[in-house]
Design a protein around this motif. Structure first.
Motif, PDB file in Angstrom:
ATOM      1  N   UNK C  59       0.872  -1.068  -0.231  1.00 19.97           N
ATOM      2  CA  UNK C  59       0.150   0.056   0.313  1.00 19.97           C
ATOM      3  C   UNK C  59       1.097   1.399  -0.244  1.00 19.97           C
ATOM      4  N   UNK C  60       1.672   0.724   0.955  1.00 16.59           N
ATOM      5  CA  UNK C  60       2.838   2.292   1.349  1.00 16.59           C
ATOM      6  C   UNK C  60       3.291   3.174   0.024  1.00 16.59           C
ATOM      7  N   UNK C  61       3.993   1.122  -1.227  1.00 12.71           N
ATOM      8  CA  UNK C  61       5.246   1.783  -2.354  1.00 12.71           C
ATOM      9  C   UNK C  61       4.324   2.065  -3.057  1.00 12.71           C
ATOM     10  N   UNK C  66      -7.568   5.276  -4.970  1.00 17.84           N
ATOM     11  CA  UNK C  66      -8.305   4.395  -3.563  1.00 17.84           C
ATOM     12  C   UNK C  66      -7.206   4.322  -2.736  1.00 17.84           C
ATOM     13  N   UNK C  67      -6.251   4.826  -2.857  1.00 15.19           N
ATOM     14  CA  UNK C  67      -4.768   4.312  -1.616  1.00 15.19           C
ATOM     15  C   UNK C  67      -5.389   5.186  -0.272  1.00 15.19           C
ATOM     16  N   UNK C  68      -5.620   6.459  -1.077  1.00 16.94           N
ATOM     17  CA  UNK C  68      -5.288   7.081   0.663  1.00 16.94           C
ATOM     18  C   UNK C  68      -6.974   6.859   1.592  1.00 16.94           C
ATOM     19  N   UNK C  73      -9.015   3.457   5.665  1.00 12.70           N
ATOM     20  CA  UNK C  73     -10.088   2.421   6.479  1.00 12.70           C
ATOM     21  C   UNK C  73      -9.296   1.527   7.616  1.00 12.70           C
ATOM     22  N   UNK C  74      -7.958   1.696   7.128  1.00 13.76           N
ATOM     23  CA  UNK C  74      -7.374   0.290   8.074  1.00 13.76           C
ATOM     24  C   UNK C  74      -6.253   1.557   9.318  1.00 13.76           C
ATOM     25  N   UNK C  75      -6.523   2.391   8.833  1.00 16.33           N
ATOM     26  CA  UNK C  75      -6.070   3.361  10.346  1.00 16.33           C
ATOM     27  C   UNK C  75      -7.663   3.314  11.432  1.00 16.33           C
TER      28      UNK C  75
END
Lengths: 240, 308, 241
Positions: C59-61, C66-68, C73-75
């Protein structure tokens, strides 16, 4: 055909056009210096040659092959790049340099031999076991150069490698570049220091506000510039 | 082979081993009894466990919930057998076809407890009189009542007592607090608030034993027949819940209805007091209808050659 | 009167002396409860890390549509109440639920599953933020050295290892201290699924405060031991700088 050839390369970042149709031929084995004031597009030019970014229009050829997004990873294997403020890995000096050989699958003894040679070139053999994050700016820049040279690239790209360095470090780096150039490597040195260009380069190119103003043999560039802007630049009249 | 791939392979192996450890462990023979907080919190289940396991070779596990929740868990097929005290729900469970057999196995009695000194003057032999006094004192601001409020058997009995007094819409009354907790937690809450509550004797004795005078409650009403609290075992319908451990559930039923099991229940004491009284096959003695049919089935199962 | 005979100080001191008594006498039941807590939470943390680190890294790389939203959602799930996870896992594993065929409700496996769902977003979310916090030029440097994707991931994860250890510490803390999820899917069965937190709740309910305090102290000591080991590891990495 030239080893590296740029044809009418344009590149724009958001609202600013950085490169406005740059064309240049870089011959195999030469040490060419690209000079110009800050913000003239020198760094962008290097990034495009290394395939880290791609032109909006125009073409770049490396050894006769047109650089595309698809073949960039392959072509880049023959290219070494030294960034202006290099980032070293949180590991020893030795491991930083050995890294690119490890994933190239070289046997351990050959890796050791090559890393030692590269560290020798930048006079860092004594610091091989030191953590790279404890180095001074000059030492870090030398490790970055060794890291880019160790896998024996045909083309070396350097972005202001000696900016803000003390004379001792500058001398070592310039020495290593001469040595590399003697081994038939093509070197593209971006600098805003015209004296460094004068000391090292076979040819000098002036990039000004995204335009290639003039490319000449070093001696002619400084003594018989064709463009009045080159004259003003080398005389220090061009305020930037 | 390069280092990164090796690292990846090693991590994958570790994960596989972990998953194996986590999910492939043998889970042995066991029976899960969905029971009420009173049998669990009083320590009765802990007391029966070693005897049952020695007898049947099956591990005895229980989930302690309010009777209503226990029935809900069993309705999903997540328990193997029920041991609860809420006759209405038990009968409903059987008549809906979720259960096949219900039999009363023992009883305990409920008591009404309240703050030391009985500020509401609720002391009485008659539960209705006692609850009425609490309500009167509550209206004048002199008393509080804490309800289990968790759909347990205790909660159901309490609601029946209020209904007999004609008191409804309890949740809107200022002196009525719904705890939404098990028996022990509700007793501790009543103690903290200086409130009255309805409790089973077993849990009250256990808590009194462990907390001593820190539990600031005393008995105000006991011995009323309407406060008798019969517990039943309910067998689940194995054709509706094919995945339950039916044989082990029958073992549990036969164990608790056996002379040995009934004797153990009768001998169980909390702080020196007997709290559960065996009643299998003798329900008439406390004024409940006879259960001859269920007893006949159970005895037939026993002679069929189960372990007990 | 009752205040004098059993004040809170007595209860507390009683609990502490009983705790050390229990630890020193190696009471089998208590040791079993502590061992189960440790086993369940450690496996859940490792599994959460095994899935959370790679996913967090991806996700980070990568940049994708819809990444944000995904990160948000994960947070959010990093702070999910354990009882909600417990409820979801209960419904999932229930005989009439979609995973009922596994027959693992009210087992340590169910507890591990529930806690893994709790640790996974913690590790994943903190991995995302520690990868995002890395010098962006690092990735470009790796690219210019022609590092293969796997090696690139290896180096980037290695560079963020202090953050990753923080993620594991946070995940383990969330797992070992939660009670809601394992109560619902483990059932607090004596000698089988009774963990430190669920036992503390039970003994508090039944008024056995000294025993509850004793278990609380054991929980703190275990948690402290694991955190100390991880922190020493973290400091060792930090010293190199």
């Amino acid at each position: 055909m030239a080893y590296v050839a740029l044809r009418s390369v344009r590149k724009r970042y958001s609202d600013k056009e950085i490169l406005k149709g740059v064309s240049i031929d870089i011959q195999r084995g030469e040490l060419i210096s690209i000079v110009g004031p800050s913000g003239s597009g020198k760094t962008t030019l290097l990034r495009l040659i290394d395939g880290l970014d791609f032109p909006d229009s125009g073409e770049i050829f490396i050894d006769g092959i047109k650089l595309t997004m698809e073949n960039a990873p392959k072509l880049r294997k023959k290219v070494g790049m030294v960034f202006q403020n290099p980032v070293l890995f949180d590991a020893s000096v030795y491991d930083n340099v050995a890294f690119s050989l490890k994933f190239r699958g070289l046997p351990d003894d050959l890796i050791r031999q090559r890393v030692e040679a590269a560290l020798n070139l930048v006079m860092l053999n004594d610091l091989a076991k030191r953590s790279a994050l404890t180095l001074s700016g000059g030492e870090a820049q030398r490790v970055a150069l060794a890291r880019a040279l160790v896998y024996d690239p045909e083309l070396i790209l350097l972005d202001e490698p000696t900016a803000n360095l003390d004379p001792a470090n500058v001398l070592i780096i310039e020495g290593a570049l001469r040595e590399a150039n003697l081994q038939e490597k093509t070197v593209v040195l971006v600098t805003h220091n015209i004296f460094q260009a004068k000391r090292l380069a076979n040819r000098v190119a002036l990039l000004l506000e995204g335009e290639m103003v003039e490319v000449q043999e070093t001696e002619s560039f400084f003594n018989r510039p064709l463009d009045p802007r080159t004259r003003r630049f080398i005389d220090g009249d061009l305020v930037y | 082979m390069d280092h990164a791939k090796l690292a990846l392979l090693a991590s994958a192996t570790i994960v596989a081993v972990l998953l194996g450890v986590a999910f492939l462990g043998p889970s042995g023979e066991r029976v899960i009894v969905a029971t009420t907080t009173s049998t669990a919190d009083s320590g009765l289940m802990d007391y029966l466990k070693p005897y049952f396991e020695a007898e049947c070779g099956t591990s005895l596990s229980w989930i302690s919930l309010g009777s209503g929740q226990a029935v809900a868990v069993a309705s999903r097929g997540d328990a193997d057998v029920l041991l609860i005290h809420d006759r209405e729900r038990e009968e409903q469970f059987v008549s809906s076809g979720n259960g096949t057999l219900r039999v009363t196995v023992f009883y305990n009695d409920f008591i009404i407890v309240g703050p030391i000194g009985d500020p509401a003057n609720a002391s009485s032999r008659d539960a209705k009189v006692s609850m009425g006094s609490i309500a009167n004192a509550g209206r004048s601001g002199a008393a509080l009542f804490v309800s289990r409020g968790d759909n347990s058997g205790t909660h159901a009995l309490e609601k029946r007592l209020w209904a007999a007094l004609g008191i409804g819409e309890l949740e809107n009354l200022g002196w009525y607090k719904s705890a939404g907790s098990g028996m022990s937690a509700t007793l501790r809450l009543a103690s903290e608030l200086g409130a009255y509550t309805l409790a089973d004797r077993a849990t009250f004795c256990r808590l009194k034993g462990s907390m001593g005078e820190a539990l600031r409650l005393e008995v105000v009403c006991e011995g009323d027949p309407s406060l008798l609290n019969p517990y039943s075992v309910v067998l689940l319908n194995s054709s509706r819940y094919p995945k339950i451990r039916y044989e082990q559930a029958i073992d549990f039923l036969l164990f608790i209805t056996s002379p040995e099991g009934q004797g153990l229940v009768g001998n169980f004491t909390v702080s020196g007091e007997r709290v559960f009284f065996p009643i299998y096959g003798k329900t008439e003695s406390i004024g409940l209808p006879p259960e001859d049919e269920a007893v006949a089935i159970i005895e037939a199962l026993r002679t069929r050659g189960h372990v007990v | 009167m009752w205040c004098d005979s059993m004040g809170w100080i007595e209860i507390f001191l009683d609990g502490i002396s009983e705790a050390f008594g229990l630890i020193l006498s190696s009471d089998a039941e208590i040791l079993g409860i502590a061992a189960l807590s440790l086993k369940v939470s450690m496996i859940a943390t490792l599994l959460g890390a095994a899935f959370g680190v790679p996913l967090g890294f991806l996700i980070a790389s990568r940049s994708f549509y819809g990444r944000s939203l995904t990160i948000a959602v994960i947070n959010t799930f990093m702070g999910i109440p354990p009882v909600v996870v417990g409820l979801a896992v209960y419904l999932l594993l229930s005989s009439s639920g979609p995973l009922g065929f596994l027959s693992i409700l009210y087992t340590p496996q169910a507890m591990i599953l529930a806690q893994t769902l709790l640790t996974f977003p913690v590790v994943c979310g903190l991995t995302v933020s520690s990868i995002l916090a890395l010098d962006q030029r690092l990735k470009e440097t790796l690219q210019s050295l022609s590092a293969p994707k796997l090696w690139e991931a290896f180096i980037l994860l290695r560079e963020s290892r202090i953050g990753l250890i923080t993620a594991v510490i946070a995940a383990f803390g969330a797992a070992i201290s939660e009670v809601g999820a394992i109560m619902m899917v483990g059932g607090n069965i004596l000698g089988y699924t009774r963990a430190l937190t669920t036992a503390i709740m039970l003994y508090t309910n039944t008024g056995e405060f000294a025993l509850a305090i004793a278990l609380g102290i054991i929980l703190l000591l275990l948690s402290f031991g694991v955190n100390l080991a991880l922190t020493i590891l973290q400091m060792r990495y930090r010293k190199k700088r």
